[in-house]
Design a protein around this motif. Structure first.
Motif, PDB file in Angstrom:
ATOM      1  N   MET A  65      34.584  23.434  43.634  1.00  0.00           N
ATOM      2  CA  MET A  65      33.777  23.976  42.537  1.00  0.00           C
ATOM      3  C   MET A  65      32.634  24.826  43.072  1.00  0.00           C
ATOM      4  SD  MET A  65      35.188  23.077  39.667  1.00  0.00           S
ATOM      5  CE  MET A  65      33.930  23.242  38.396  1.00  0.00           C
ATOM      6  N   PHE A  66      31.957  24.344  44.107  1.00  0.00           N
ATOM      7  CA  PHE A  66      30.849  25.116  44.664  1.00  0.00           C
ATOM      8  C   PHE A  66      31.344  26.347  45.411  1.00  0.00           C
ATOM      9  CE2 PHE A  66      28.218  21.304  43.955  1.00  0.00           C
ATOM     10  CZ  PHE A  66      27.126  21.919  43.367  1.00  0.00           C
ATOM     11  N   ASP A  67      32.496  26.263  46.061  1.00  0.00           N
ATOM     12  CA  ASP A  67      33.062  27.447  46.720  1.00  0.00           C
ATOM     13  C   ASP A  67      33.365  28.533  45.690  1.00  0.00           C
ATOM     14  OD1 ASP A  67      32.896  26.239  49.180  1.00  0.00           O
ATOM     15  OD2 ASP A  67      35.032  25.725  49.303  1.00  0.00           O
ATOM     16  N   ALA A  68      33.924  28.141  44.545  1.00  0.00           N
ATOM     17  CA  ALA A  68      34.223  29.114  43.497  1.00  0.00           C
ATOM     18  C   ALA A  68      32.937  29.729  42.948  1.00  0.00           C
ATOM     19  CB  ALA A  68      35.018  28.448  42.371  1.00  0.00           C
ATOM     20  N   ALA A  69      31.929  28.902  42.732  1.00  0.00           N
ATOM     21  CA  ALA A  69      30.646  29.426  42.245  1.00  0.00           C
ATOM     22  C   ALA A  69      30.024  30.374  43.264  1.00  0.00           C
ATOM     23  CB  ALA A  69      29.702  28.274  41.940  1.00  0.00           C
ATOM     24  N   ALA A  70      30.159  30.040  44.539  1.00  0.00           N
ATOM     25  CA  ALA A  70      29.603  30.901  45.583  1.00  0.00           C
ATOM     26  C   ALA A  70      30.257  32.278  45.563  1.00  0.00           C
ATOM     27  CB  ALA A  70      29.788  30.248  46.951  1.00  0.00           C
ATOM     28  N   ARG A  71      31.560  32.329  45.302  1.00  0.00           N
ATOM     29  CA  ARG A  71      32.246  33.630  45.243  1.00  0.00           C
ATOM     30  C   ARG A  71      31.741  34.459  44.060  1.00  0.00           C
ATOM     31  NH1 ARG A  71      36.466  30.363  47.319  1.00  0.00           N
ATOM     32  NH2 ARG A  71      37.298  29.857  45.257  1.00  0.00           N
ATOM     33  N   VAL A  72      31.478  33.794  42.939  1.00  0.00           N
ATOM     34  CA  VAL A  72      30.889  34.491  41.787  1.00  0.00           C
ATOM     35  C   VAL A  72      29.546  35.093  42.178  1.00  0.00           C
ATOM     36  CG1 VAL A  72      29.818  34.121  39.528  1.00  0.00           C
ATOM     37  CG2 VAL A  72      32.081  33.149  40.010  1.00  0.00           C
ATOM     38  N   ILE A  73      28.704  34.296  42.814  1.00  0.00           N
ATOM     39  CA  ILE A  73      27.354  34.740  43.167  1.00  0.00           C
ATOM     40  C   ILE A  73      27.395  35.901  44.154  1.00  0.00           C
ATOM     41  CG2 ILE A  73      25.227  34.000  44.324  1.00  0.00           C
ATOM     42  CD1 ILE A  73      25.878  31.160  43.089  1.00  0.00           C
ATOM     43  N   ASP A  83      27.253  26.049  36.297  1.00  0.00           N
ATOM     44  CA  ASP A  83      27.542  24.829  35.552  1.00  0.00           C
ATOM     45  C   ASP A  83      27.838  23.723  36.557  1.00  0.00           C
ATOM     46  OD1 ASP A  83      28.469  22.790  33.966  1.00  0.00           O
ATOM     47  OD2 ASP A  83      29.853  24.024  32.806  1.00  0.00           O
ATOM     48  N   ALA A  84      26.870  22.836  36.759  1.00  0.00           N
ATOM     49  CA  ALA A  84      27.018  21.758  37.737  1.00  0.00           C
ATOM     50  C   ALA A  84      27.496  20.461  37.101  1.00  0.00           C
ATOM     51  CB  ALA A  84      25.698  21.541  38.474  1.00  0.00           C
ATOM     52  N   GLU A  85      28.029  20.547  35.869  1.00  0.00           N
ATOM     53  CA  GLU A  85      28.552  19.380  35.157  1.00  0.00           C
ATOM     54  C   GLU A  85      27.515  18.249  35.167  1.00  0.00           C
ATOM     55  OE1 GLU A  85      32.953  19.069  35.132  1.00  0.00           O
ATOM     56  OE2 GLU A  85      32.804  20.091  37.072  1.00  0.00           O
ATOM     57  N   ALA A  86      27.889  17.041  35.557  1.00  0.00           N
ATOM     58  CA  ALA A  86      26.936  15.932  35.591  1.00  0.00           C
ATOM     59  C   ALA A  86      26.361  15.711  36.986  1.00  0.00           C
ATOM     60  CB  ALA A  86      27.597  14.649  35.092  1.00  0.00           C
ATOM     61  N   GLY A  87      26.622  16.663  37.879  1.00  0.00           N
ATOM     62  CA  GLY A  87      26.055  16.569  39.222  1.00  0.00           C
ATOM     63  C   GLY A  87      26.972  15.993  40.267  1.00  0.00           C
ATOM     64  N   TYR A  88      28.220  15.655  39.896  1.00  0.00           N
ATOM     65  CA  TYR A  88      29.241  15.222  40.849  1.00  0.00           C
ATOM     66  C   TYR A  88      28.844  13.976  41.631  1.00  0.00           C
ATOM     67  CZ  TYR A  88      30.691  19.940  39.695  1.00  0.00           C
ATOM     68  OH  TYR A  88      31.027  21.075  39.004  1.00  0.00           O
ATOM     69  N   GLY A  89      27.945  13.172  41.090  1.00  0.00           N
ATOM     70  CA  GLY A  89      27.528  11.962  41.781  1.00  0.00           C
ATOM     71  C   GLY A  89      26.599  12.209  42.961  1.00  0.00           C
ATOM     72  N   LEU A  90      26.155  13.451  43.145  1.00  0.00           N
ATOM     73  CA  LEU A  90      25.279  13.767  44.274  1.00  0.00           C
ATOM     74  C   LEU A  90      23.835  13.361  43.966  1.00  0.00           C
ATOM     75  CD1 LEU A  90      26.553  17.391  45.059  1.00  0.00           C
ATOM     76  CD2 LEU A  90      27.176  15.275  46.242  1.00  0.00           C
ATOM     77  N   PRO A  91      23.099  12.893  44.958  1.00  0.00           N
ATOM     78  CA  PRO A  91      21.670  12.663  44.767  1.00  0.00           C
ATOM     79  C   PRO A  91      20.977  13.980  44.391  1.00  0.00           C
ATOM     80  CG  PRO A  91      22.427  11.723  46.844  1.00  0.00           C
ATOM     81  CD  PRO A  91      23.542  12.573  46.326  1.00  0.00           C
ATOM     82  N   PRO A  92      19.890  13.928  43.624  1.00  0.00           N
ATOM     83  CA  PRO A  92      19.224  15.160  43.185  1.00  0.00           C
ATOM     84  C   PRO A  92      18.901  16.125  44.316  1.00  0.00           C
ATOM     85  CG  PRO A  92      18.355  13.318  41.955  1.00  0.00           C
ATOM     86  CD  PRO A  92      19.270  12.735  42.993  1.00  0.00           C
ATOM     87  N   GLY A  93      18.405  15.618  45.430  1.00  0.00           N
ATOM     88  CA  GLY A  93      18.056  16.502  46.537  1.00  0.00           C
ATOM     89  C   GLY A  93      19.256  17.224  47.107  1.00  0.00           C
ATOM     90  N   GLU A  94      20.373  16.508  47.224  1.00  0.00           N
ATOM     91  CA  GLU A  94      21.580  17.138  47.774  1.00  0.00           C
ATOM     92  C   GLU A  94      22.160  18.156  46.795  1.00  0.00           C
ATOM     93  OE1 GLU A  94      26.051  16.083  49.495  1.00  0.00           O
ATOM     94  OE2 GLU A  94      24.602  14.464  49.149  1.00  0.00           O
ATOM     95  N   LEU A  95      22.140  17.833  45.495  1.00  0.00           N
ATOM     96  CA  LEU A  95      22.639  18.781  44.503  1.00  0.00           C
ATOM     97  C   LEU A  95      21.833  20.072  44.553  1.00  0.00           C
ATOM     98  CD1 LEU A  95      24.501  19.468  42.122  1.00  0.00           C
ATOM     99  CD2 LEU A  95      22.826  18.374  40.607  1.00  0.00           C
ATOM    100  N   VAL A  96      20.527  19.967  44.572  1.00  0.00           N
ATOM    101  CA  VAL A  96      19.673  21.147  44.643  1.00  0.00           C
ATOM    102  C   VAL A  96      19.904  21.915  45.940  1.00  0.00           C
ATOM    103  CG1 VAL A  96      17.262  21.865  44.920  1.00  0.00           C
ATOM    104  CG2 VAL A  96      17.894  20.318  43.064  1.00  0.00           C
ATOM    105  N   GLU A  97      20.052  21.189  47.038  1.00  0.00           N
ATOM    106  CA  GLU A  97      20.275  21.834  48.331  1.00  0.00           C
ATOM    107  C   GLU A  97      21.565  22.647  48.325  1.00  0.00           C
ATOM    108  OE1 GLU A  97      20.823  20.556  53.060  1.00  0.00           O
ATOM    109  OE2 GLU A  97      20.285  19.064  51.539  1.00  0.00           O
ATOM    110  N   ARG A  98      22.611  22.092  47.733  1.00  0.00           N
ATOM    111  CA  ARG A  98      23.896  22.800  47.720  1.00  0.00           C
ATOM    112  C   ARG A  98      23.852  24.004  46.783  1.00  0.00           C
ATOM    113  NH1 ARG A  98      28.787  18.512  48.630  1.00  0.00           N
ATOM    114  NH2 ARG A  98      29.918  20.486  48.687  1.00  0.00           N
ATOM    115  N   LEU A  99      23.180  23.866  45.656  1.00  0.00           N
ATOM    116  CA  LEU A  99      23.038  25.002  44.744  1.00  0.00           C
ATOM    117  C   LEU A  99      22.214  26.115  45.381  1.00  0.00           C
ATOM    118  CD1 LEU A  99      22.421  22.969  41.493  1.00  0.00           C
ATOM    119  CD2 LEU A  99      24.310  24.574  41.819  1.00  0.00           C
ATOM    120  N   THR A 100      21.156  25.740  46.051  1.00  0.00           N
ATOM    121  CA  THR A 100      20.306  26.725  46.717  1.00  0.00           C
ATOM    122  C   THR A 100      21.075  27.433  47.825  1.00  0.00           C
ATOM    123  OG1 THR A 100      18.337  25.414  46.204  1.00  0.00           O
ATOM    124  CG2 THR A 100      18.138  27.058  47.957  1.00  0.00           C
TER     125      THR A 100
END
Length: 246
Positions: A65-73, A83-100
């Protein structure tokens, strides 16, 4: 530290002059929508997961999902909210880190618990949004409210979640599938902050702007419309008709 894309995305949330987002799912769709002149883009998890061959609601592996979003960006020069859905079970810091890391300017986070099922209680989700805000003072957080998906929500129940999510640090709240322009107007009055709505069949963008929404999206409808066009052309080819006639 903020950057130009996150600042622009945040500034585009203007009640009465909403940010319009025909959702995209890959580099090609992103390029087409950006070329038309939209100042920002949004992915749709349902479209991306379907494109990848998985079910929606976190049925696809988070890395894909993140690879596909990265190609869009990478494909466009405008801000992209993911669209990060419900966060994929990732801790908040890791979710933000991956989005960034992939260059997202913002993201959706929903209050459905995709693992246990049902909705998170409002307090738990507000705490989660606060943690996401702490992890990223920068990214634009669009807090999705899933009560209308249950089929039994009242305007006040939705508005209460909206108010709590804004207080926790969300930039915008998204009562997905708010069922009518009348209900949306009530929500705008009851929630003291930017509101994102789904443009459902029969709704009018001008009327949505007039009641004060700040953001309008289309979810998987853009993807489904593209597939329907492909199906129609393939059917004409198979039946011997002119494939290029509408």
């Amino acid at each position: 530290m903020s950057n130009a894309r996150t600042d622009l995305l945040r500034d585009l949330h203007r009640p009465g002059d909403p940010l319009i987002l025909p959702n995209v799912w890959d580099a090609a769709s992103a390029s087409v929508v950006a070329e038309v002149g939209y100042p920002a883009l949004a992915t749709a998890s349902a479209s991306i997961s379907a494109m990848l061959g998985y079910d929606d609601h976190e049925g696809a592996p988070v890395g894909e999902m993140f690879d596909a979003a990265a190609r869009v960006i990478r494909a466009v020069d405008v801000p992209v909210t993911v669209d990060a859905e419900a966060g994929y079970g990732l801790p908040p810091g890791e979710l933000v880190e991956r989005l960034t890391a992939i260059g997202a300017a913002g993201f959706n986070i929903e209050d459905t618990d995709q693992r246990a099922g049902g909705l998170l209680d409002a307090g738990t989700q507000a705490e989660r949004i606060a943690a996401l805000r702490t992890a990223s003072p920068d990214l634009v957080i669009n807090a999705r409210i899933d009560l209308f998906l249950t089929g039994s929500a009242t305007v006040e129940e939705v508005a209460e979640r909206g108010r709590r999510y804004l207080e926790a640090g969300a930039d915008c709240v998204f009562p997905i599938l708010a069922p009518s322009e009348e209900v949306i107007a009530e929500l705008v009055k009851a929630i003291p902050g930017p509101i994102n709505v789904t443009c459902l069949p029969g709704m009018d963008l001008g009327r949505l702007a007039a009641v004060g929404v700040a953001r309008v999206s289309f979810g998987p409808m853009t993807y489904l419309t593209a597939l329907e066009a492909l199906k129609s052309m393939a059917s004409r080819i198979r039946s011997g008709q002119d494939p290029y006639s509408a």
